[in-house]
Design an enzyme around this catalytic site. Structure first.
Site, short mmCIF file in Angstrom:
data_model
loop_
_atom_site.label_atom_id
_atom_site.label_comp_id
_atom_site.label_asym_id
_atom_site.label_seq_id
_atom_site.Cartn_x
_atom_site.Cartn_y
_atom_site.Cartn_z
N HIS A 85 0.87 -1.17 0.00
CA HIS A 85 0.00 0.00 0.00
C HIS A 85 0.91 1.22 0.00
CE1 HIS A 85 -3.34 -2.67 1.80
NE2 HIS A 85 -3.51 -2.52 0.50
N GLU A 88 1.53 3.35 3.05
CA GLU A 88 1.99 2.71 4.29
C GLU A 88 3.50 2.53 4.15
OE1 GLU A 88 -0.56 -0.73 4.77
OE2 GLU A 88 -2.33 0.53 4.49
N HIS A 216 2.97 -3.70 6.44
CA HIS A 216 1.94 -2.68 6.25
C HIS A 216 1.94 -1.69 7.42
CE1 HIS A 216 -0.56 -4.37 2.86
NE2 HIS A 216 0.34 -5.32 3.06
N GLU A 308 1.55 -5.37 10.57
CA GLU A 308 1.08 -3.98 10.66
C GLU A 308 1.99 -3.30 11.67
OE1 GLU A 308 -1.35 -2.81 8.82
OE2 GLU A 308 -2.32 -4.65 8.10
ZN LIG Z 1 -1.89 -2.03 4.11
#
Ligand SMILES: [Zn+2]
Length: 462
Positions: A85, A88, A216, A308
């Site tokens: 992404h 990110e 991410h 994350e």
């Molecule tokens: Zn992401």
């Protein structure tokens, strides 16, 4: 050359290659950094591109190995992918820091890093979405950072919703029988995915990756498969429901290794969310279809988790050093996790290597296969297992093996050619769905072919 001159030259060289500083790196800067690390450590690195983004930017990978560019049998391949992404961005910077760190510590003869590089082939892709990153970075500079600006690729597609959906097949097969690994791609898959996704799929099909993480931001948690809930679509809205893989315990451990080695992830309370021990099953958090993590597990031998790493998707430059210190040990420990379970060679009686032999572990309904060089890797938690190797035209071989907590156990197989009349006998009993027909829409042609070709070894409870 006198010692003094040599020291002086060394210092000069060291000065010239300034360390990766704690700042955000736009595309050109990122490429420079990758080549800088390569120039600092030319004998243990290689820079390569797996393809281009929509806007023509390269998807670069920096490889670390004592023999860059070469697969050494029994040496596992592992990868990190960042910035899928585009907005990110912490993963992208952490992977640059990690690259620099591996290079420097190798040069400093840090024994832990030397060993890691000598025993592992590490592939680092700091950005899978360089186009999205440029959009996000430009918005950041103009201070108009929307939550989603730059997330997608240049065609406006979310790359983590763009992989072929193999979950539908596996959930069907888990219930009704059928292949439990290497599910085939739809015939027209290339026309259904974005250039970045296509490049990654070709990449992960061409290397026998064993372990991987996808970095991410937007939360702080280690997320493990499945991402897609078994009850994904119920009249338009998504149901969250814990949806474990057959390797659930192993995945939980992999996620915990990261969260506990991380500065604060394991504490659980982050960004207003609470995740016990800093880990979560993807589908029990929110259900996500066509993600990269599930695809790795269902189409290849690779076990991937999704990390994350920051509440703020585009953290301030001033936070990067703290983030690096919080993640450094976790990034190293996770790579080291590839050295567990069992591995070995699969050969025939004449010591020819057998590629694509199937390695099954009793009680775990997910097989892995040997790579092009005949070597296989099966990540396993400590315990005693019954392991079977099969290959078309050969008798299966079954062994009992006890896996300890440290080194992977070496388990080689030497398969004997089966006599022709014995072959059909074995094919029938465990095919799991004999006499049943898969509905047309969930049964691609390649699957039917594979099914009849492959002997299905004994599996655990269905
Ligand atoms: Zn992401």
């Amino acid at each position: 050359m006198s010692d003094l001159v040599s020291i002086f030259l060394h210092l000069l060289l060291f000065k010239m290659v300034a360390p990766v500083t704690f700042r955000h790196h736009r595309y050109d800067d990122l490429v420079r950094m990758l080549y800088k690390v390569h120039n600092e450590c030319p004998h243990i690195t290689r820079v390569y591109s797996i393809g281009r983004s929509v806007k023509g930017r390269h998807l670069y990978v920096l490889e670390f190995s004592d023999y860059p560019g070469i697969h050494e049998p029994l040496e596992p391949e592992v990868k990190y992918v960042g910035n899928m992404h585009g907005n990110e961005v912490l993963g992208r910077e952490l992977l640059l820091q990690l690259s620099e760190f591996l290079c420097e510590e190798f040069r400093n003869r840090n024994q832990r890093i030397v060993r890691l590089v000598e025993d592992t082939r590490i592939h680092i892709m700091p950005s899978m979405n360089p186009d999205g990153y440029e959009v996000a970075a430009a918005a950041q500079e103009r201070d108009i950072s929307g939550y989603l600006v730059g997330r997608n690729n240049a065609n406006g597609v979310d790359l983590n919703r763009n992989f072929p959906d193999l979950n539908t097949y596996i959930y069907y097969n888990e219930k009704n029988g059928g292949p439990n690994h290497h599910l085939p791609l739809p015939d027209n898959w290339k026309s259904q995915v974005e250039p970045e996704t296509q490049a990654v799929i070709q990449w992960i099909r061409s290397f026998n990756f064993v372990l991987s993480a996808n970095l991410h931001g937007g939360a702080v948690v280690a997320n493990y498969p499945y991402d897609k809930s078994l009850e994904h679509r119920v009249r338009g809205f998504r149901r969250t429901a814990n949806t474990p893989t057959p390797d659930d315990k192993l995945f939980q451990k992999l996620a915990k290794v990261y969260s506990y080695a991380h500065g604060w992830m394991h504490q659980g309370w982050n960004c207003g969310d609470y995740f016990p021990e800093g880990i979560t099953n993807g589908a029990s958090w929110y259900s996500l279809s066509k993600g990269m993590q599930d695809f790795n597990y269902l189409h290849t031998n690779c076990f991937e988790i999704t990390l994350e790493l920051s509440c703020d998707k585009f953290p301030l430059q001033g936070e990067l050093q703290r983030e690096w210190l919080g993640n450094r040990e976790a990034l190293i420990q996770f790579l080291e996790q590839v050295h567990q379970g069992i591995k070995g060679m699969v050969r025939d009686e004449n010591y020819n290597n057998l590629a694509d032999a199937v390695i099954s572990v009793s009680g775990i309904n997910h097989d892995v296969t040997s790579g092009a060089h005949g070597d296989y890797f099966r990540l396993l938690l400590p315990g005693t297992y019954t392991v079977t190797a099969t290959a078309p035209g050969f008798d299966p071989e079954t062994v009992s093996v006890t896996v300890g907590p440290a080194e992977p156990k070496l388990v080689n197989f030497q398969l004997k050619r089966s006599t022709p009349q014995a072959a059909p006998k074995r094919r029938i009993p465990n095919s799991g769905h004999r006499g049943r027909v898969l509905p047309k829409k969930v049964q691609p042609r390649a699957a039917r072919k594979k099914e009849t070709m492959m002997k299905q070894p004994q599996r655990g409870p269905a």
